[in-house]
Design a protein around this motif. Structure first.
Motif, mmCIF file in Angstrom:
data_model
loop_
_atom_site.group_PDB
_atom_site.id
_atom_site.type_symbol
_atom_site.label_atom_id
_atom_site.label_comp_id
_atom_site.label_asym_id
_atom_site.label_seq_id
_atom_site.Cartn_x
_atom_site.Cartn_y
_atom_site.Cartn_z
ATOM 1 N N ASN A 82 1.405 4.529 4.675
ATOM 2 C CA ASN A 82 2.867 4.619 4.755
ATOM 3 C C ASN A 82 3.357 6.033 4.449
ATOM 4 N N ALA A 83 3.174 6.905 5.421
ATOM 5 C CA ALA A 83 3.563 8.305 5.258
ATOM 6 C C ALA A 83 5.069 8.457 5.079
ATOM 7 N N PHE A 84 5.845 7.484 5.555
ATOM 8 C CA PHE A 84 7.305 7.593 5.464
ATOM 9 C C PHE A 84 7.784 7.747 4.019
ATOM 10 N N LEU A 85 7.061 7.141 3.064
ATOM 11 C CA LEU A 85 7.460 7.205 1.657
ATOM 12 C C LEU A 85 7.534 8.646 1.154
ATOM 13 N N TYR A 86 6.674 9.494 1.685
ATOM 14 C CA TYR A 86 6.557 10.861 1.182
ATOM 15 C C TYR A 86 7.618 11.796 1.769
ATOM 16 N N GLU A 87 8.350 11.322 2.775
ATOM 17 C CA GLU A 87 9.451 12.085 3.370
ATOM 18 C C GLU A 87 10.813 11.538 2.976
ATOM 19 N N LEU A 88 10.808 10.367 2.392
ATOM 20 C CA LEU A 88 12.050 9.651 2.109
ATOM 21 C C LEU A 88 12.974 10.411 1.165
ATOM 22 N N GLY A 89 12.394 11.176 0.257
ATOM 23 C CA GLY A 89 13.189 11.929 -0.710
ATOM 24 C C GLY A 89 14.147 12.911 -0.088
ATOM 25 N N ASN A 90 13.880 13.309 1.168
ATOM 26 C CA ASN A 90 14.789 14.231 1.867
ATOM 27 C C ASN A 90 16.148 13.598 2.155
ATOM 28 N N TYR A 91 16.190 12.266 2.149
ATOM 29 C CA TYR A 91 17.409 11.562 2.565
ATOM 30 C C TYR A 91 18.022 10.714 1.450
ATOM 31 N N LEU A 127 5.322 -4.509 13.372
ATOM 32 C CA LEU A 127 6.474 -5.208 12.788
ATOM 33 C C LEU A 127 7.340 -5.883 13.846
ATOM 34 N N GLN A 128 7.206 -5.455 15.101
ATOM 35 C CA GLN A 128 7.981 -6.075 16.180
ATOM 36 C C GLN A 128 7.474 -7.477 16.516
ATOM 37 N N TYR A 129 6.321 -7.851 15.952
ATOM 38 C CA TYR A 129 5.725 -9.147 16.302
ATOM 39 C C TYR A 129 5.304 -9.993 15.096
ATOM 40 N N ASN A 130 5.042 -9.372 13.962
ATOM 41 C CA ASN A 130 4.476 -10.159 12.853
ATOM 42 C C ASN A 130 5.496 -10.419 11.745
ATOM 43 N N ASN A 131 5.134 -11.334 10.847
ATOM 44 C CA ASN A 131 5.931 -11.638 9.657
ATOM 45 C C ASN A 131 5.234 -11.049 8.439
ATOM 46 N N ALA A 142 0.851 -1.187 0.000
ATOM 47 C CA ALA A 142 0.000 0.000 0.000
ATOM 48 C C ALA A 142 0.888 1.239 0.000
ATOM 49 N N LEU A 143 0.651 2.141 -0.933
ATOM 50 C CA LEU A 143 1.565 3.273 -1.137
ATOM 51 C C LEU A 143 0.954 4.617 -0.749
ATOM 52 N N SER A 144 -0.227 4.613 -0.157
ATOM 53 C CA SER A 144 -0.873 5.876 0.211
ATOM 54 C C SER A 144 -0.207 6.484 1.439
ATOM 55 N N SER A 145 -0.356 7.776 1.592
ATOM 56 C CA SER A 145 0.230 8.463 2.748
ATOM 57 C C SER A 145 -0.458 8.050 4.042
ATOM 58 N N LYS A 146 -1.713 7.598 3.955
ATOM 59 C CA LYS A 146 -2.434 7.153 5.151
ATOM 60 C C LYS A 146 -1.797 5.901 5.738
ATOM 61 N N ASP A 179 7.174 0.045 7.672
ATOM 62 C CA ASP A 179 5.784 0.507 7.750
ATOM 63 C C ASP A 179 5.689 1.699 8.677
ATOM 64 N N GLY A 180 4.681 2.511 8.447
ATOM 65 C CA GLY A 180 4.372 3.555 9.414
ATOM 66 C C GLY A 180 4.548 4.974 8.918
ATOM 67 N N ASP A 181 4.665 5.872 9.896
ATOM 68 C CA ASP A 181 4.633 7.309 9.625
ATOM 69 C C ASP A 181 6.026 7.930 9.460
ATOM 70 N N SER A 182 7.034 7.288 10.007
ATOM 71 C CA SER A 182 8.328 7.943 10.172
ATOM 72 C C SER A 182 9.449 7.283 9.377
ATOM 73 N N THR A 183 10.423 8.095 8.962
ATOM 74 C CA THR A 183 11.627 7.569 8.310
ATOM 75 C C THR A 183 12.692 7.183 9.335
ATOM 76 N N SER A 184 12.546 7.653 10.568
ATOM 77 C CA SER A 184 13.575 7.398 11.581
ATOM 78 C C SER A 184 13.345 6.095 12.347
ATOM 79 N N THR A 185 12.093 5.625 12.353
ATOM 80 C CA THR A 185 11.761 4.358 13.016
ATOM 81 C C THR A 185 10.416 3.872 12.492
ATOM 82 N N CYS A 186 10.078 2.624 12.720
ATOM 83 C CA CYS A 186 8.755 2.124 12.323
ATOM 84 C C CYS A 186 7.772 2.485 13.430
ATOM 85 N N SER A 187 6.878 3.408 13.146
ATOM 86 C CA SER A 187 5.972 3.930 14.173
ATOM 87 C C SER A 187 4.523 3.781 13.730
#
Length: 343
Positions: free
Chosen positions: A181-190, A253-257, A175-179, A238-246
């Protein structure tokens, strides 16, 4: 002890969740388990799907015999406790393969409600050691085993390419939406020395930072992706942040495959995964990828991967891919359950 499983109706066989479930049914059938319900179906109509699954559940007591082992896939919605009770009334043992914990991601159940449901099982196959420990900490009474990773059946095979030109490119599928996986939309900064190839639906390129660094490939069926994925690594994040999975999905992700991990491996793509993810130890122990703290230093991490290191990862991933294609991990996990009851 006769080996049994319960099939059902699966709406939308193309989805990752149903792919995992139908693969499990196929593997169980291959290793000698027999279906106690109706034949597997894929009706999209909700009413027909409901009736097919219900009739399969109602057929269960007439198909079970004392001493049988019945494998169920969880969640089974409203039928799970009913089928467990039927099996126990018939003198059978229940093995539960967990796909999803509703108390984690969707919040439809409290932890107490989920554990109460799962305690109807005699043996649980958790995704991994982290999930097994979580179940134990919350007083699950069943014996617990581990799957390690989801198998991924497909007749298609990726073409093995040992070397890769640098800079490396990274594949992200899902799923590529900002809802989601918001991290994708900030990734370009790095991103400086690598690019992303995106497979899936919902990507809004105009909202992504440095959108020219992303190549949007759209949705491609998994079998086709296995033979056509363009890139050198597959990202599990997965998640909102580029610095950690939040967020809800990231912390899970800490529990599932994630099933996409298995897809990347079938694509022969070494995996980039969050260091705290439950699957990170599997990736590290088999040397089939990279475990990272943050996406913000991915540029530096990828730049440090030598050609020799990459080639080693590629060779190792062929072995794991072959195992996933034959149902190796599920076969091992259900055999452990079978041996437990034999004792």
């Amino acid at each position: 002890m006769n080996k049994r499983y319960l099939s059902k109706n699966y709406k939308g066989l193309g989805s990752a969740g149903n792919k995992a479930k139908t693969d499990i049914e196929a593997i169980l059938k291959e290793i000698g388990y027999r279906n106690v319900g109706l034949k597997q179906s894929s009706h999209d109509n909700k009413i027909i799907g409901f009736l097919v699954t219900l009739l399969g559940v109602l057929k269960t007591p007439f198909s079970l015999r004392k001493g049988d082992i019945l494998v169920l896939q969880y969640p089974l919605k409203k039928y799970y406790e009913l089928v467990c009770n039927i099996a126990h009334m018939k003198g059978c043992k229940v093995v539960t393969i967990i796909h999803d914990l509703g108390s984690f991601r969707r919040g439809r159940l409290t932890i107490e409600q989920e554990i109460e449901r799962l305690n109807h099982s005699d043996y649980i196959i958790a995704h991994n050691e982290a999930m097994a420990q979580w179940l134990q900490q919350h007083k699950t009474t069943a014996q617990i085993g581990c799957l390690q990773i989801f198998d991924y059946l497909s007749k298609d095979k990726a073409q093995f390419k040992e070397t890769a030109p640098t800079p490396y490119s990274v594949v992200y599928a899902g799923a590529l939406s900002s809802k989601k996986n918001a991290f994708l939309y900030e990734l370009g900064n790095y991103m400086h020395s690598y690019r992303f190839n995106l497979y899936g639906g919902g990507f809004d390129a105009s909202s992504a930072k440095n959108e020219e660094l992303f190549t949007y490939k759209g949705f491609i069926p998994s079998d086709e992706l296995i033979t056509s994925a363009c890139g050198h690594f597959g990202l599990v994040w997965d998640g909102d942040s580029t610095s950690t999975c939040s967020g809800t999905y990231g912390e899970y992700l800490q529990y599932n495959n994630p099933h996409k991990t298995s897809l990347y491996i079938r694509c022969l793509l070494p995996v980039i995964i969050w260091k705290k993810a439950a699957l990170a130890p599997f990736i590290k122990e088999n040397n089939i990828g990279i475990c990272i703290d943050s996406l913000e230093n991915l540029d530096e991490v990828l730049s440090s991967v030598s050609q020799e290191e990459y080639e080693t990862m590629k060779k190792n991933i062929v072995t794991i891919s072959d195992r996933l294609s034959t149902g190796y991990y599920l076969t091992h996990a259900v055999d452990e359950a079978y041996q437990y009851f034999k004792k």
